[in-house]
Design a protein around this motif. Structure first.
Motif, PDB file in Angstrom:
ATOM      1  N   GLN A   1       0.821  -1.219   0.000  1.00 31.60           N
ATOM      2  CA  GLN A   1       0.000   0.000   0.000  1.00 31.60           C
ATOM      3  C   GLN A   1       0.851   1.263   0.000  1.00 31.60           C
ATOM      4  O   GLN A   1       0.328   2.335  -0.307  1.00 31.60           O
ATOM      5  CB  GLN A   1      -0.936   0.016   1.214  1.00 31.60           C
ATOM      6  CG  GLN A   1      -2.001  -1.040   1.147  1.00 31.60           C
ATOM      7  CD  GLN A   1      -2.884  -1.109   2.381  1.00 31.60           C
ATOM      8  OE1 GLN A   1      -3.907  -1.742   2.337  1.00 31.60           O
ATOM      9  NE2 GLN A   1      -2.502  -0.486   3.468  1.00 31.60           N
ATOM     10  N   SER A   2       2.139   1.158   0.339  1.00 31.18           N
ATOM     11  CA  SER A   2       2.925   2.370   0.540  1.00 31.18           C
ATOM     12  C   SER A   2       4.196   2.479  -0.291  1.00 31.18           C
ATOM     13  O   SER A   2       4.791   3.551  -0.337  1.00 31.18           O
ATOM     14  CB  SER A   2       3.302   2.494   2.024  1.00 31.18           C
ATOM     15  OG  SER A   2       2.140   2.513   2.817  1.00 31.18           O
TER      16      SER A   2
ATOM     17  N   ARG B   1       6.786   3.344  -2.849  1.00 34.07           N
ATOM     18  CA  ARG B   1       6.759   4.449  -3.816  1.00 34.07           C
ATOM     19  C   ARG B   1       7.637   4.126  -5.025  1.00 34.07           C
ATOM     20  O   ARG B   1       8.602   4.832  -5.309  1.00 34.07           O
ATOM     21  CB  ARG B   1       7.242   5.726  -3.133  1.00 34.07           C
ATOM     22  CG  ARG B   1       6.320   6.175  -2.027  1.00 34.07           C
ATOM     23  CD  ARG B   1       6.976   7.179  -1.138  1.00 34.07           C
ATOM     24  NE  ARG B   1       7.991   6.499  -0.325  1.00 34.07           N
ATOM     25  CZ  ARG B   1       8.635   7.034   0.683  1.00 34.07           C
ATOM     26  NH1 ARG B   1       8.406   8.271   1.019  1.00 34.07           N
ATOM     27  NH2 ARG B   1       9.530   6.360   1.372  1.00 34.07           N
TER      28      ARG B   1
ATOM     29  N   ASP C   1      -6.331  -1.819   1.839  1.00 36.59           N
ATOM     30  CA  ASP C   1      -6.998  -0.811   1.031  1.00 36.59           C
ATOM     31  C   ASP C   1      -6.491  -0.859  -0.405  1.00 36.59           C
ATOM     32  O   ASP C   1      -5.448  -0.267  -0.714  1.00 36.59           O
ATOM     33  CB  ASP C   1      -6.767   0.578   1.623  1.00 36.59           C
ATOM     34  CG  ASP C   1      -7.481   1.676   0.871  1.00 36.59           C
ATOM     35  OD1 ASP C   1      -8.224   1.378  -0.092  1.00 36.59           O
ATOM     36  OD2 ASP C   1      -7.296   2.852   1.243  1.00 36.59           O
TER      37      ASP C   1
ATOM     38  N   THR D   1      -7.361   0.699  -2.891  1.00 33.18           N
ATOM     39  CA  THR D   1      -7.324   1.998  -3.568  1.00 33.18           C
ATOM     40  C   THR D   1      -5.985   2.702  -3.393  1.00 33.18           C
ATOM     41  O   THR D   1      -5.699   3.660  -4.106  1.00 33.18           O
ATOM     42  CB  THR D   1      -8.454   2.929  -3.082  1.00 33.18           C
ATOM     43  OG1 THR D   1      -8.224   3.276  -1.712  1.00 33.18           O
ATOM     44  CG2 THR D   1      -9.820   2.273  -3.250  1.00 33.18           C
ATOM     45  N   THR D   2      -5.157   2.233  -2.448  1.00 34.53           N
ATOM     46  CA  THR D   2      -3.845   2.836  -2.234  1.00 34.53           C
ATOM     47  C   THR D   2      -2.717   1.906  -2.659  1.00 34.53           C
ATOM     48  O   THR D   2      -1.554   2.184  -2.376  1.00 34.53           O
ATOM     49  CB  THR D   2      -3.646   3.218  -0.759  1.00 34.53           C
ATOM     50  OG1 THR D   2      -3.634   2.020   0.035  1.00 34.53           O
ATOM     51  CG2 THR D   2      -4.719   4.168  -0.267  1.00 34.53           C
ATOM     52  N   SER D   3      -3.039   0.827  -3.345  1.00 35.82           N
ATOM     53  CA  SER D   3      -2.037  -0.193  -3.644  1.00 35.82           C
ATOM     54  C   SER D   3      -1.054   0.235  -4.722  1.00 35.82           C
ATOM     55  O   SER D   3      -1.290   1.179  -5.486  1.00 35.82           O
ATOM     56  CB  SER D   3      -2.712  -1.487  -4.086  1.00 35.82           C
ATOM     57  OG  SER D   3      -3.130  -1.401  -5.433  1.00 35.82           O
TER      58      SER D   3
ATOM     59  N   ARG E   1      -1.905   2.811  -7.991  1.00 40.85           N
ATOM     60  CA  ARG E   1      -1.142   4.021  -8.316  1.00 40.85           C
ATOM     61  C   ARG E   1      -0.748   4.061  -9.782  1.00 40.85           C
ATOM     62  O   ARG E   1      -0.241   5.068 -10.267  1.00 40.85           O
ATOM     63  CB  ARG E   1       0.078   4.127  -7.413  1.00 40.85           C
ATOM     64  CG  ARG E   1      -0.288   4.541  -6.000  1.00 40.85           C
ATOM     65  CD  ARG E   1       0.914   4.934  -5.178  1.00 40.85           C
ATOM     66  NE  ARG E   1       1.817   3.827  -4.926  1.00 40.85           N
ATOM     67  CZ  ARG E   1       1.618   2.862  -4.027  1.00 40.85           C
ATOM     68  NH1 ARG E   1       0.537   2.872  -3.292  1.00 40.85           N
ATOM     69  NH2 ARG E   1       2.507   1.909  -3.858  1.00 40.85           N
TER      70      ARG E   1
END
Length: 186
Positions: free
Chosen positions: A39-40, A42, A83, A85-87, A91
């Motif tokens: 999820q985070s 970058r 979640d 939607t934040t995967s 992105r």
């Protein structure tokens, strides 16, 4: 066949059973680490998948080798309370195709991988095979710092560590022979 007891009713998700029933405290933390990475992190999808898939090959984890983030990640996150939607997939970024995964075998020379993807695979291999030397290889780190910012390097290194740990746990306990990619923490 699992190397720890998994009851018949839990064979659809032996990894989930092992994490929640056999090791609930550490398993919960491991599950949160998996969700946090996906999820985070970058990084572009293809770059993350290049490193993840190389670790899957090294670990020998069958379910990890069958996992395709673009196809399976959001379903996995939804199933474990994450979640989607934040995967990493949500992105955006170019979706790897099967030719991309096949190219990981020849990552040093394949024209299907770009320079940053090659460096990500190189880091994955070095973490898996030569971690003692890795920390002191100034030439390698100069290339990494030229291609990635510090946050990307930290994210990639943590993600590779998670993939190594979870894939080895899953494979060593024989949990990868019975669970499906959509239910696995690859």
């Amino acid at each position: 066949m699992p190397n720890i007891h998994i009851p018949d009713h839990a064979m659809a998700d032996p990894l989930g059973y092992a994490l929640t029933r056999h090791s609930p405290v550490i398993g919960r933390a491991a599950g949160e680490f998996v969700k946090s990475v996906y999820q985070s992190v970058r990084l572009p999808l293809r770059l993350a998948e290049a490193a993840r898939y190389r670790i899957a090959q090294i670990n020998g984890c069958l379910v990890c080798k069958g996992f395709r983030a673009a196809d399976h990640l959001d379903g996995y996150l939804d199933a474990v309370g994450g979640d989607p939607t934040t995967s990493l997939v949500a992105r955006g970024g170019e979706r790897p195709d099967e030719a991309f995964y096949d190219a990981i075998d020849d990552w040093k020379t394949s024209p299907l991988l770009n320079d940053r993807e090659r460096l990500a695979v190189d880091l994955a291999e070095r973490m898996a095979f030569s971690p003692n030397e890795l920390g002191y290889d100034e030439e390698f780190w100069a290339k990494m710092r030229a291609a990635f910012d510090d946050a990307e390097i930290a994210d990639l290194t943590l993600a590779i560590g998670m993939w190594m740990a979870m894939g080895r746990f899953t494979h060593a306990l024989g949990l990868d022979t019975v669970c499906l990619p959509t239910s696995a923490a690859a």
